[in-house]
Design an enzyme around this catalytic site. Structure first.
Site, PDB file in Angstrom:
ATOM      1  N   THR A 126       0.829  -1.206   0.000  1.00  0.00           N
ATOM      2  CA  THR A 126       0.000   0.000   0.000  1.00  0.00           C
ATOM      3  C   THR A 126       0.866   1.259   0.000  1.00  0.00           C
ATOM      4  O   THR A 126       1.965   1.250   0.548  1.00  0.00           O
ATOM      5  CB  THR A 126      -0.883  -0.016   1.274  1.00  0.00           C
ATOM      6  OG1 THR A 126      -1.852  -1.041   1.121  1.00  0.00           O
ATOM      7  CG2 THR A 126      -1.569   1.296   1.536  1.00  0.00           C
TER       8      THR A 126
ATOM      9  N   ARG B 106     -14.192  -8.134   0.294  1.00  0.00           N
ATOM     10  CA  ARG B 106     -13.336  -7.713   1.424  1.00  0.00           C
ATOM     11  C   ARG B 106     -12.813  -6.278   1.226  1.00  0.00           C
ATOM     12  O   ARG B 106     -12.320  -5.915   0.177  1.00  0.00           O
ATOM     13  CB  ARG B 106     -12.155  -8.685   1.544  1.00  0.00           C
ATOM     14  CG  ARG B 106     -11.223  -8.396   2.712  1.00  0.00           C
ATOM     15  CD  ARG B 106     -10.037  -7.553   2.291  1.00  0.00           C
ATOM     16  NE  ARG B 106      -9.066  -7.407   3.381  1.00  0.00           N
ATOM     17  CZ  ARG B 106      -8.056  -6.542   3.366  1.00  0.00           C
ATOM     18  NH1 ARG B 106      -7.871  -5.770   2.330  1.00  0.00           N
ATOM     19  NH2 ARG B 106      -7.231  -6.457   4.382  1.00  0.00           N
TER      20      ARG B 106
ATOM     21  N   ASP C 294      -8.358  -1.649   5.732  1.00  0.00           N
ATOM     22  CA  ASP C 294      -8.370  -0.459   6.585  1.00  0.00           C
ATOM     23  C   ASP C 294      -8.210   0.858   5.819  1.00  0.00           C
ATOM     24  O   ASP C 294      -8.631   1.913   6.300  1.00  0.00           O
ATOM     25  CB  ASP C 294      -7.216  -0.544   7.596  1.00  0.00           C
ATOM     26  CG  ASP C 294      -5.864  -0.657   6.890  1.00  0.00           C
ATOM     27  OD1 ASP C 294      -5.738  -1.486   5.965  1.00  0.00           O
ATOM     28  OD2 ASP C 294      -4.931   0.091   7.247  1.00  0.00           O
TER      29      ASP C 294
ATOM     30  N   THR D 171      -0.142   1.121   6.659  1.00  0.00           N
ATOM     31  CA  THR D 171       0.025  -0.034   5.781  1.00  0.00           C
ATOM     32  C   THR D 171       0.255  -1.271   6.633  1.00  0.00           C
ATOM     33  O   THR D 171       1.002  -1.220   7.613  1.00  0.00           O
ATOM     34  CB  THR D 171       1.195   0.142   4.798  1.00  0.00           C
ATOM     35  OG1 THR D 171       1.385  -1.116   4.110  1.00  0.00           O
ATOM     36  CG2 THR D 171       2.498   0.526   5.480  1.00  0.00           C
TER      37      THR D 171
ATOM     38  N   HIS E 101      -1.614  -5.409   7.781  1.00  0.00           N
ATOM     39  CA  HIS E 101      -2.716  -6.369   7.700  1.00  0.00           C
ATOM     40  C   HIS E 101      -4.003  -5.659   8.136  1.00  0.00           C
ATOM     41  O   HIS E 101      -4.275  -5.499   9.324  1.00  0.00           O
ATOM     42  CB  HIS E 101      -2.396  -7.568   8.592  1.00  0.00           C
ATOM     43  CG  HIS E 101      -3.208  -8.756   8.261  1.00  0.00           C
ATOM     44  ND1 HIS E 101      -2.781 -10.036   8.490  1.00  0.00           N
ATOM     45  CD2 HIS E 101      -4.431  -8.869   7.686  1.00  0.00           C
ATOM     46  CE1 HIS E 101      -3.721 -10.886   8.078  1.00  0.00           C
ATOM     47  NE2 HIS E 101      -4.721 -10.195   7.606  1.00  0.00           N
ATOM     48  N   GLY E 102      -4.764  -5.237   7.138  1.00  0.00           N
ATOM     49  CA  GLY E 102      -5.865  -4.306   7.352  1.00  0.00           C
ATOM     50  C   GLY E 102      -6.863  -4.675   8.430  1.00  0.00           C
ATOM     51  O   GLY E 102      -7.365  -3.803   9.150  1.00  0.00           O
TER      52      GLY E 102
HETATM   53  N1  ASP Z   1      -3.630  -2.341   4.591  1.00  0.00           N
HETATM   54  C1  ASP Z   1      -3.920  -2.887   3.297  1.00  0.00           C
HETATM   55  C2  ASP Z   1      -5.175  -3.705   3.376  1.00  0.00           C
HETATM   56  O1  ASP Z   1      -5.346  -4.431   4.337  1.00  0.00           O
HETATM   57  C3  ASP Z   1      -2.830  -3.730   2.755  1.00  0.00           C
HETATM   58  C4  ASP Z   1      -1.479  -3.063   2.673  1.00  0.00           C
HETATM   59  O2  ASP Z   1      -1.138  -2.253   3.521  1.00  0.00           O
HETATM   60  O3  ASP Z   1      -0.754  -3.354   1.711  1.00  0.00           O
HETATM   61  O4  ASP Z   1      -5.953  -3.676   2.461  1.00  0.00           O
END
Ligand code: ASP
Length: 354
Positions: free
Chosen positions: A218, A246, A249, A269, A271-272
């Site tokens: 991200t 899905r 965040d 950024t 694990h959302g």
């Molecule tokens: N935070 C992002 C999500 O969960 C993923 C990422 O940070 O790459 O969609």
């Protein structure tokens, strides 16, 4: 009589001068004031020096610097923090190196569905989109939601329908395809095939080495402009193999993206799901507002403690109204950088870089 009169005048003068706040009381004098500044990230995760070639390392650093320069130029010319964060994010969305725009990860169905959000610290106005497939720079669609609609968050077909009316650059969905990301999806699908008979979806994801080893690509930016306003912007393809609509965040205001002049601007950024459950951006702001913590203390508390306690890996970039910047992350690395007024850009990837 005369002396009582003078005593009274003197007492009055003392009272007035003491009640007027001194300059040092008006600013947070434990930290310095910076005229303007910005910080960016290009994702966190298992990013180790030994797993990168010298070329890859250089490529990432050059692109991060280009993104910083784009935002810096806006701020240097007196532009708004909002314009600066969009300029920086667009550079990274246009690069296949990151999981946003070109280079976004694939859904379980083999599509690229992108989320983005933006927030303005001066009035806490915000815009977010989820599941876009045809807008070249999803961050511009988030901004259009904020500025040209009465809403904050639009998703799926409706968001796309709105974005297509907004005079934003459109592309065929195939524009977002990259071999590298498609291979990532196939790798996961392969693991799934072998695990499917024995495990639940959740068990599978927990066991999946790719899941554990996840690299979050991200992108995001936070900035403080010459007028003292701050803003945050984040853009992502989400997580590889995502399904069932899905949403992570990133477009959830207060979780992956947040800005309030009174406290800070945050872009996350990681694990959302964990970032949503921790309401990361707003939690950091609240620790500053109600807990009296500095930007750095609040960020550490949330990223290094609260997220870690529930197993959420990743990081954030943040800025406050004084131009202080904090970029805590609890993963092996985070593509990141910052540039303050009249200073050179600083770009970092690995854990031990300062
Ligand atoms: N935070 C992002 C999500 O969960 C993923 C990422 O940070 O790459 O969609």
């Amino acid at each position: 009589m005369k002396s009582t009169y003078f005593t009274l005048i003197f007492a009055l003068f003392l009272a007035v001068s003491c009640s007027e706040p001194k300059e040092s009381q008006l600013i947070n004098n434990t930290e310095t004031q910076v005229d303007f500044a910005l910080a960016i990230h290009g994702g966190a995760g298992t990013i180790k020096k030994e797993n990168m070639t010298a070329e890859q390392d250089a490529e990432y650093r050059a692109k991060l610097e280009e993104a910083l320069d784009a935002g810096y130029k806006v701020l240097e010319n007196g532009g708004e923090a909002l314009d600066a964060v969009v300029a920086a994010v667009k550079v990274m969305e246009d690069s296949p190196l990151f999981n946003a725009g070109k280079g976004a990860v694939f859904t379980n169905e083999g599509k690229n569905e992108m989320d983005a959000a933006i927030m303005n610290g001066s009035d806490r106005n915000a815009g977010a989109v989820a599941g876009l497939t045809r807008i070249k720079n999803p961050i511009t669609a988030a901004r259009a939601v904020m500025e040209n609609s009465p809403h904050v968050f639009m998703s799926g077909a409706g968001a796309e329908q709105f974005a297509l009316t907004q005079d934003l650059e459109q592309v065929d969905p195939s524009y977002f395809y990259t071999d590298f990301r498609f291979q990532q999806l196939e790798q996961i699908r392969e693991t799934e095939k072998t695990e499917l008979d024995h495990s639940s979806l959740l068990e599978m994801e927990l066991k999946d080495p790719f899941f554990k080893d996840r690299k979050f690509g991200t992108v995001g930016a936070v900035a403080k402009d010459k007028n003292g306003n701050i803003a945050a912007a984040t853009s992502t393809g989400g997580m590889t193999n995502k399904r069932f609509g899905r949403v992570g965040d990133v477009p959830i205001i207060g979780a992956g993206t947040y800005a309030d002049n009174a406290t800070c601007a945050v872009s996350a950024t990681g694990h959302g799901e964990y970032f949503i459950r921790t309401v990361v951006g707003h939690e950091i702001a609240s620790l500053m507002r109600y807990g009296g913590k500095t930007l750095a203390e609040a960020g550490d508390e949330v990223v290094m403690k609260q997220l870690v306690e529930i197993g959420g890996s990743g990081g954030i970039i943040s800025i406050d109204k004084n131009g202080n910047i904090a970029m805590p992350f609890n993963s092996e690395g985070m593509y990141r950088g910052y540039r303050k007024a009249n200073e050179a850009a600083k770009v970092m990837i690995y854990k031990d870089e300062k």
